[in-house]
Design an enzyme around this catalytic site. Structure first.
Site, PDB file in Angstrom:
ATOM      1  N   ARG A   1      21.167  27.731   5.208  1.00 57.57           N
ATOM      2  CA  ARG A   1      21.829  26.427   5.058  1.00 57.57           C
ATOM      3  C   ARG A   1      22.617  26.067   6.315  1.00 57.57           C
ATOM      4  NH1 ARG A   1      25.309  27.380  -0.324  1.00 57.57           N
ATOM      5  NH2 ARG A   1      25.533  29.413   0.670  1.00 57.57           N
TER       6      ARG A   1
ATOM      7  N   LYS B   1      30.945  39.600  12.026  1.00 56.25           N
ATOM      8  CA  LYS B   1      31.334  40.977  11.665  1.00 56.25           C
ATOM      9  C   LYS B   1      30.253  41.999  12.034  1.00 56.25           C
ATOM     10  CE  LYS B   1      32.047  39.418   7.467  1.00 56.25           C
ATOM     11  NZ  LYS B   1      32.124  37.962   7.614  1.00 56.25           N
TER      12      LYS B   1
ATOM     13  N   GLY C   1      25.527  38.302   5.224  1.00 58.85           N
ATOM     14  CA  GLY C   1      24.429  38.302   6.190  1.00 58.85           C
ATOM     15  C   GLY C   1      25.007  38.692   7.532  1.00 58.85           C
ATOM     16  N   HIS C   2      24.918  39.978   7.869  1.00 57.84           N
ATOM     17  CA  HIS C   2      25.534  40.461   9.104  1.00 57.84           C
ATOM     18  C   HIS C   2      24.454  40.666  10.167  1.00 57.84           C
ATOM     19  CE1 HIS C   2      29.280  41.973   6.713  1.00 57.84           C
ATOM     20  NE2 HIS C   2      29.034  40.691   6.576  1.00 57.84           N
TER      21      HIS C   2
ATOM     22  N   GLU D   1      31.910  35.226  10.642  1.00 56.02           N
ATOM     23  CA  GLU D   1      32.716  35.299  11.858  1.00 56.02           C
ATOM     24  C   GLU D   1      32.055  36.143  12.944  1.00 56.02           C
ATOM     25  OE1 GLU D   1      33.801  36.278   8.887  1.00 56.02           O
ATOM     26  OE2 GLU D   1      35.470  35.015   8.268  1.00 56.02           O
TER      27      GLU D   1
ATOM     28  N   GLN E   1      32.020  38.684   3.723  1.00 61.77           N
ATOM     29  CA  GLN E   1      32.622  37.378   3.460  1.00 61.77           C
ATOM     30  C   GLN E   1      33.877  37.216   4.340  1.00 61.77           C
ATOM     31  OE1 GLN E   1      31.640  39.265   0.263  1.00 61.77           O
ATOM     32  NE2 GLN E   1      29.768  38.395   1.056  1.00 61.77           N
TER      33      GLN E   1
ATOM     34  N   ARG F   1      25.754  25.191   8.374  1.00 60.49           N
ATOM     35  CA  ARG F   1      27.162  25.463   8.088  1.00 60.49           C
ATOM     36  C   ARG F   1      28.007  24.244   8.423  1.00 60.49           C
ATOM     37  NH1 ARG F   1      26.584  31.099  11.234  1.00 60.49           N
ATOM     38  NH2 ARG F   1      25.630  32.315   9.565  1.00 60.49           N
TER      39      ARG F   1
HETATM   40  P1  IMO Z   1      29.205  37.139   5.367  1.00 61.04           P
HETATM   41  O1  IMO Z   1      29.511  38.553   5.022  1.00 61.04           O
HETATM   42  C1  IMO Z   1      29.642  32.945   4.410  1.00 61.04           C
HETATM   43  C2  IMO Z   1      30.130  31.837   0.195  1.00 61.04           C
HETATM   44  C3  IMO Z   1      29.006  31.041  -0.415  1.00 61.04           C
HETATM   45  C4  IMO Z   1      29.759  30.262  -1.479  1.00 61.04           C
HETATM   46  C5  IMO Z   1      30.801  31.261  -1.959  1.00 61.04           C
HETATM   47  C6  IMO Z   1      30.403  32.023  -3.209  1.00 61.04           C
HETATM   48  O2  IMO Z   1      27.882  36.922   6.000  1.00 61.04           O
HETATM   49  O3  IMO Z   1      30.315  36.528   6.164  1.00 61.04           O
HETATM   50  P2  IMO Z   1      28.656  33.921  -3.759  1.00 61.04           P
HETATM   51  O4  IMO Z   1      27.204  34.075  -3.403  1.00 61.04           O
HETATM   52  O5  IMO Z   1      29.512  35.024  -3.239  1.00 61.04           O
HETATM   53  O6  IMO Z   1      28.851  33.670  -5.221  1.00 61.04           O
HETATM   54  O7  IMO Z   1      29.109  32.572  -3.049  1.00 61.04           O
HETATM   55  O8  IMO Z   1      30.986  32.176  -0.894  1.00 61.04           O
HETATM   56  N1  IMO Z   1      29.716  33.110   0.841  1.00 61.04           N
HETATM   57  C7  IMO Z   1      29.627  33.294   2.148  1.00 61.04           C
HETATM   58  N2  IMO Z   1      29.800  32.433   3.174  1.00 61.04           N
HETATM   59  N3  IMO Z   1      29.373  34.222   4.678  1.00 61.04           N
HETATM   60  C8  IMO Z   1      29.231  35.114   3.679  1.00 61.04           C
HETATM   61  O9  IMO Z   1      29.103  36.421   3.904  1.00 61.04           O
HETATM   62  C9  IMO Z   1      29.307  34.649   2.341  1.00 61.04           C
HETATM   63  N4  IMO Z   1      29.193  35.239   1.134  1.00 61.04           N
HETATM   64  C10 IMO Z   1      29.454  34.281   0.214  1.00 61.04           C
HETATM   65  O10 IMO Z   1      28.388  30.202   0.517  1.00 61.04           O
HETATM   66  O11 IMO Z   1      30.448  29.186  -0.894  1.00 61.04           O
HETATM   67 MG    MG Z   2      26.968  35.006   6.304  1.00 60.52          MG
END
Ligand code: IMO
Ligand code: MG
Length: 423
Positions: free
Chosen positions: A304, A18, A42-43, A16, A225, A306
């Site tokens: 990847r 963050k 990934g911030h 989003e 996340q 989105r």
């Molecule tokens: P930030 O903090 C977007 C997604 C993965 C997968 C699911 C489970 O940058 O917003 P995992 O590696 O946790 O076992 O993956 O969660 N996922 C994210 N998607 N932003 C993230 O982090 C994510 N961290 C995990 O793509 O669908």
């Molecule tokens: Mg991310």
């Protein structure tokens, strides 16, 4: 004097914005702390036109005088953390005094990464789309009471504990006959990284944060996340392995619920999701392609593409409710600048019945019902004053505020630190 901990959370499926928001807000805080997740995050923070992607290090790291805490709820891969630190220190800043790690934070072992990959490969078409950073297996060992923690690093039995857990993992990997791997290469880097991290303060950070609160020092907790990836309330099983909602702050840092203050909820003016799982407003057409292209919607951690779609108010309201969001922050509004009409999902049709509640499986098979809103058809990126925004845009803002019952406090209209309108 007793201060509160304010919280920043993603309200959708992650990504989003963050990093940018925490970096901006960090100017008003002395402490920024991560409370869950790990290098799956990934911030991104843009500083002087240079993009930095943080995975484990809290996003307050670029602010002088701000302490950054990796809390007990976080799972850490030492190799990735060391690479991140090296990247930050390459800008000329030594961060030894800026970063503190909880002795209770769990370590992601090289074999956790392998188990993640083996498990995903075995799932075939029903795979979660994990980032393959070893998150799930590391949290499994935490709740299974087998994990290795940062505090163990400082004891004489670390190597022994490491070997025992590794042996257990190799036994598990043997259950995936077709899965080939090489553990030595990463393990060498890992054992080296673990030693390097000893230059940072490793301590029982729950005392540190509570001392700060006691002294009236403001803390900002940085979520990773998104709410809909929460292990309990997200679109299970297509979720991550931690509590990404506000409740995670308490267990992930050792902060009592009575010490939580403002809850900033971040959402994009549209939606994206990486990995598998339900996404009711996903677009498979040219419009989805356009959102991806204009919004540069490619993963910061995995690269990847989105999945993209319209804003989903059913899901957004759920996330606002579950975390008691006090202030909304809307990101990437400028991506919609050129659209004639903008759609927003207001309910779902599931099995022929209309519903406004977010279903327990995250809306697999749900058909969104849309409200159409006229676009503003104007470049927003140079605007810094709310009053100067086009009326159609302000109407979009008011509509979301009415629906969620929550004020939109900050609006981001571009990637840079200053591309922000605070009301
Ligand atoms: P930030 O903090 C977007 C997604 C993965 C997968 C699911 C489970 O940058 O917003 P995992 O590696 O946790 O076992 O993956 O969660 N996922 C994210 N998607 N932003 C993230 O982090 C994510 N961290 C995990 O793509 O669908
Ligand atoms: Mg991310």
């Amino acid at each position: 004097m007793m201060n509160k901990t304010d919280v920043v959370l993603g309200l959708q499926w992650g990504d989003e914005g963050k990093g940018k928001v925490v970096d901006c807000l960090a100017a008003d805080y002395k402490v920024v702390a991560r409370f869950q997740g790990g290098p799956n995050a990934g911030h991104s923070i843009s500083i002087h036109d240079e993009m930095h992607v943080l995975h484990t290090v809290p996003s307050g790291i670029f602010r002088e005088g701000v302490k950054n805490i990796i809390g007990n709820g976080v799972v850490v891969d030492p190799v990735i953390l060391c690479e991140e630190i090296a990247g930050i220190e390459a800008t000329g800043t030594d961060i030894t005094d800026r970063l503190v790690i909880s002795s209770r934070a769990h370590l992601i072992l090289p074999t956790h990464r392998l188990l993640d990959a083996a498990s995903e490969a075995a799932k075939g078409a029903s795979k979660i789309g994990s980032t393959l950073k070893g998150i799930g297996p590391a949290y499994m060992d935490k709740t299974g009471r087998n994990g290795l923690r940062f505090g163990d690093l400082l004891t004489g039995s670390f190597q022994e504990k490491y070997e025992a857990l590794k042996a257990k993992h190799l036994g598990l990997l043997a259950q995936y006959p077709g899965f080939e791997y090489n553990v030595e290469e990463y393990e060498k880097k890992w054992l080296d990284a673990v030693q390097q991290l000893k230059r940072f303060e490793i301590t029982d950070t729950e005392f540190l944060v509570n001392d700060y609160l006691q002294q009236g020092v403001p803390i900002l907790a940085e979520g990773a996340q998104g709410s809909l990836l929460d292990i309990d309330f997200g679109s299970y099983p297509f979720v991550t392995s931690s509590n990404t909602m506000a409740a995670g702050v308490c267990t992930g840092l050792g902060i009592a619920p009575t010490r939580v203050g403002r809850v900033y909820g971040i959402f994009k003016a549209y939606c994206t999701r990486v990995g598998s799982g339900p996404f009711p407003t996903e677009l498979f057409d040219e419009t989805g392609e356009r959102l991806r292209r204009i919004g540069h919607e490619f993963g910061a951690t995995t690269g990847r593409p989105r999945r993209c779609g319209w804003l989903d108010l059913v899901a957004l309201k759920y996330a606002v409710m579950m975390s008691g969001v006090t202030d909304l922050i809307m990101m990437k509004s400028d991506v919609l600048d050129d659209f004639d009409t903008i759609k927003v999902a207001t309910s779902y049709i599931i099995d022929g019945r209309e519903t406004v509640t977010y279903p327990y499986d995250g809306g697999g098979g749900a058909q969104p019902v849309y409200k159409e809103i006229p676009g503003w058809k104007q470049d927003l990126t140079a605007i810094r004053d709310y009053d100067a925004l086009p009326q159609a845009f302000k109407d979009y803002v008011s509509y979301i505020e009415r629906e969620t019952g929550c004020r939109i406090h900050i609006i981001s209209i571009g990637p840079d630190r200053d591309a922000i309108i605070t009301r």
